[in-house]
Design a protein around this motif. Structure first.
Motif, short mmCIF file in Angstrom:
data_model
loop_
_atom_site.label_atom_id
_atom_site.label_comp_id
_atom_site.label_asym_id
_atom_site.label_seq_id
_atom_site.Cartn_x
_atom_site.Cartn_y
_atom_site.Cartn_z
N GLY A 119 0.71 -1.06 0.02
CA GLY A 119 -0.03 -0.11 -0.01
C GLY A 119 1.02 1.24 -0.03
N VAL A 120 2.01 1.24 0.64
CA VAL A 120 2.75 2.44 0.53
C VAL A 120 4.38 2.07 0.85
N VAL A 121 5.15 2.73 0.58
CA VAL A 121 6.58 2.89 0.65
C VAL A 121 6.88 4.11 1.53
N ILE A 122 7.62 3.95 2.64
CA ILE A 122 7.97 5.04 3.43
C ILE A 122 9.74 4.95 3.41
N GLY A 123 10.04 6.05 3.39
CA GLY A 123 11.61 6.25 3.44
C GLY A 123 12.03 7.40 4.51
N ASN A 124 13.44 7.11 5.04
CA ASN A 124 14.03 8.27 5.48
C ASN A 124 14.69 8.99 4.61
N HIS A 125 14.89 8.61 3.27
CA HIS A 125 15.40 9.39 2.44
C HIS A 125 14.54 9.23 1.14
N GLU A 129 12.14 6.57 -4.25
CA GLU A 129 10.77 7.21 -4.92
C GLU A 129 10.49 6.97 -6.16
N PRO A 130 11.70 6.97 -7.09
CA PRO A 130 11.28 6.45 -8.40
C PRO A 130 10.88 5.05 -8.67
N LEU A 131 11.58 4.03 -7.91
CA LEU A 131 11.12 2.77 -7.99
C LEU A 131 9.71 2.67 -7.42
N ALA A 132 9.33 3.37 -6.32
CA ALA A 132 8.05 3.31 -6.01
C ALA A 132 6.93 3.57 -7.16
N GLU A 133 7.29 4.77 -7.58
CA GLU A 133 6.63 5.35 -8.73
C GLU A 133 6.28 4.43 -9.89
N GLN A 134 7.48 3.74 -10.27
CA GLN A 134 7.47 2.93 -11.08
C GLN A 134 6.34 1.72 -11.15
N TYR A 135 5.95 1.29 -9.85
CA TYR A 135 5.03 0.44 -9.67
C TYR A 135 3.72 0.75 -9.26
N GLY A 136 3.45 2.15 -9.23
CA GLY A 136 2.29 3.04 -8.78
C GLY A 136 1.93 3.00 -7.35
N VAL A 137 2.86 2.91 -6.56
CA VAL A 137 2.83 2.80 -5.19
C VAL A 137 3.02 4.20 -4.66
N PRO A 138 2.44 4.61 -3.62
CA PRO A 138 2.73 6.02 -2.92
C PRO A 138 3.91 5.84 -1.96
#
Length: 326
Positions: A119-125, A129-138
């Motif tokens: 459902g979501v990827v949360i990073g401290n950096h 983000e581009p990898l999450a966007e590739q799979y359509g994940v916030p």
């Protein structure tokens, strides 16, 4: 906790009478407590319960409201998860900069191997983000310029995306009890060593400096004790004499991804149970469906003899036969 029981979590400042007041409310509503565990760390109280609500004398919405009202009175946070709310499981993945574990999770999800939604990827950096966007994940970055996460924002996001499982895919920060207690037995981490050896930071460097012949990786449940949670899966690899730390990392990263993915599947399939610091396969889970440790080929290559007593028993048997012949 099994999927046919309701889960109740109580978090807040430690105080007397918390357990009694919550359990009394449940008893009055015809709810049977199947399992209860409580702990205090750094002044923070946590209680988790598995309860049977089959014969309760109120509705689910009434129970949730009553527990929340009691929590407000006691100054604690009470969360309730009914079995029907866990039919579609949602994963929140926490990351820093390394992509290999997140990539493995995304590929398994895209191939319908998880039976759950990322459902979501949360990073401290924001590196991944581009990898999450590739799979359509916030993607949400909760870190400051130095990568220090805002845990209040992290908790808000986990609640917003209704995370059933939190996966630390090389998330290079230690979670505080405030987070761990709220997701007890629902946070899985991958660590680059054969725990309990080499906990903490720079595990591959620790292995190199100690001169081990075999190194490895471990997927485990997260507790408030660093890298000491119940072990779910492990993988191992040889360490050549001339191997550098970078070489250990290159050998270990594919195994990190594999062990983490296996642990996630075990959890999502409700195939593994954690009790008193150890995990075990639940009744009905087929061990042949999972590789908890060594591959079968590696296990078959290990010798199975000699064992204490066997050679002695054979010798004594031969001696007895010789005496009978005489």
């Amino acid at each position: 906790m099994t999927t046919d029981l309701t889960e109740i979590t109580v978090i807040g400042d430690d105080d007397t009478g918390l357990i009694a007041q919550v359990t009394s409310l449940l008893f009055e509503r015809g709810i049977n407590i199947e399992d209860l565990d409580q702990a205090v760390r750094e002044g923070l109280f946590r209680m988790t319960m598995s309860v049977d609500t089959t014969d309760m004398v109120c509705t689910e919405s009434t129970l949730r409201r009553d527990l929340h009202d009691l929590g407000d009175d006691l100054g604690v946070d009470v969360q309730v998860r009914f079995p029907t709310e866990r039919e579609t499981q949602r994963i929140a993945v926490l990351v820093t900069k390394e992509s290999h574990c997140l990539e493995a999770l995304f590929e398994a999800w895209a191939n319908d191997e998880l039976g759950a939604e990322i459902g979501v990827v949360i990073g401290n950096h924001d590196d991944l983000e581009p990898l999450a966007e590739q799979y359509g994940v916030p993607f949400h970055d909760v870190g400051d310029d130095g990568g220090q996460p805002d845990e209040d924002e992290l908790l808000d996001l986990l609640a917003e995306y209704d995370a059933d499982l939190v996966v630390l895919a090389r998330y290079m920060r230690i979670l505080s009890p405030n987070v761990v207690f709220r997701y007890e037995d629902r946070i899985i981490n991958i660590h680059p060593s054969l725990l309990p050896a080499f906990p903490g930071a720079k595990a591959y460097r620790q292995a190199k400096e100690e001169g081990v012949r075999i190194a490895g990786v471990t997927a485990h449940y997260v507790t408030t004790d660093l890298d000491q949670g119940p072990i779910i899966t492990q993988r191992a690899f040889d360490v050549p004499d001339d191997a550098t730390v970078d070489e250990l990392r290159r050998r270990g990263q594919p195994l990190e991804a594999e062990a983490l993915l296996e642990a996630v599947k075990l959890h999502l399939n409700d195939a593994v149970a954690a009790h008193r610091g150890r995990t075990s396969l639940r009744d009905g889970a087929d061990s042949g469906d999972y590789q908890l440790g060594l591959s079968q080929a590696a296990a078959d290559a290990n010798p199975d003899r000699p064992l204490d007593g066997i050679g002695q028993a054979v010798a004594e048997g031969e001696s007895a036969e010789e005496s009978a012949d005489d």
